[in-house]
Design a protein around this motif. Structure first.
Motif, mmCIF file in Angstrom:
data_model
loop_
_atom_site.group_PDB
_atom_site.id
_atom_site.type_symbol
_atom_site.label_atom_id
_atom_site.label_comp_id
_atom_site.label_asym_id
_atom_site.label_seq_id
_atom_site.Cartn_x
_atom_site.Cartn_y
_atom_site.Cartn_z
ATOM 1 N N PRO A 104 13.409 106.823 19.473
ATOM 2 C CA PRO A 104 13.274 105.847 20.566
ATOM 3 C C PRO A 104 13.824 104.488 20.169
ATOM 4 O O PRO A 104 14.008 104.204 18.984
ATOM 5 C CB PRO A 104 11.757 105.799 20.792
ATOM 6 N N PRO A 105 14.098 103.620 21.151
ATOM 7 C CA PRO A 105 14.618 102.288 20.824
ATOM 8 C C PRO A 105 13.602 101.520 19.983
ATOM 9 O O PRO A 105 12.391 101.632 20.198
ATOM 10 C CB PRO A 105 14.823 101.634 22.190
ATOM 11 N N GLU A 106 14.105 100.742 19.021
ATOM 12 C CA GLU A 106 13.241 99.967 18.125
ATOM 13 C C GLU A 106 13.842 98.605 17.839
ATOM 14 O O GLU A 106 15.058 98.423 17.881
ATOM 15 C CB GLU A 106 13.067 100.674 16.776
ATOM 16 N N ILE A 107 12.966 97.679 17.509
ATOM 17 C CA ILE A 107 13.348 96.338 17.077
ATOM 18 C C ILE A 107 12.265 95.891 16.098
ATOM 19 O O ILE A 107 11.144 96.404 16.133
ATOM 20 C CB ILE A 107 13.477 95.391 18.301
ATOM 21 N N ASP A 108 12.587 94.943 15.237
ATOM 22 C CA ASP A 108 11.591 94.455 14.280
ATOM 23 C C ASP A 108 10.527 93.624 14.991
ATOM 24 O O ASP A 108 10.816 92.888 15.930
ATOM 25 C CB ASP A 108 12.253 93.615 13.189
#
Length: 171
Positions: A104-108
């Motif tokens: 799935p899409p991820e970001i910090d």
């Protein structure tokens, strides 16, 4: 401001101010007196730390997300910042691809910069399925823990996955 480098210019509309540059800033847009920075998702934590410590955007007003399906990149994570010293506001946007069920899409997570990000990031995870790496407690916050799907995605059925009204006698 350097040639070819996107950045924020404080007071740009009046021709004064200093250039604010950071390597994570990809693009700057001004509209209706509001500034939006488009940032590289890989540098969001460093950019937010810079904006808080150097540019004095010490308050995280909110974080939200937008689903632009069928466009790609599909998602935007939007950070609304406020400087209590100067009473200026800033919007920071990161574009993320749609991801897959396996990835799935991820970001910090920016919880290391603003503790207030904790619940905002959990809400985005719960409603959009966007993950936040290094988040201290990334679990659902609004929906039941066993809920399937992400209700604010544009491809989510209006009545949800668990219920089917096609067999109702009222039809």
């Amino acid at each position: 401001m350097e040639e070819g480098r996107a950045g924020l210019v404080d007071g740009q509309a009046h021709g004064e101010g200093k250039a604010v540059n950071h390597p994570a800033i990809l693009e700057t847009k001004e509209a209706l007196g509001e500034t939006s920075l488009f940032a590289n998702p890989a540098g969001i934590v460093e950019l937010c730390r810079y904006l808080k410590q150097t540019e004095k955007f010490n308050r995280l007003s909110s974080i939200t997300a937008v689903d632009w399906v069928p466009s790609e990149p599909r998602f935007e994570v939007v950070y609304h910042l406020h400087s209590t010293d100067t009473n200026k506001r800033l919007r920071v946007k990161c574009r993320l691809g749609g991801g897959t069920p396996e990835a799935p899409p991820e970001i910090d997570s920016v919880t290391s910069v603003w503790r207030a990000a904790n619940w905002y990031e959990r809400e985005i995870f719960d409603m959009f399925g966007i993950g936040f790496r290094n988040h201290p407690n990334l679990i659902r916050i609004l929906m039941p823990l066993d809920w399937e799907g992400y209700p604010l995605r544009k491809d989510y059925p209006v009545h949800g996955y668990k219920y089917s009204y096609s067999g109702d006698a009222a039809q």
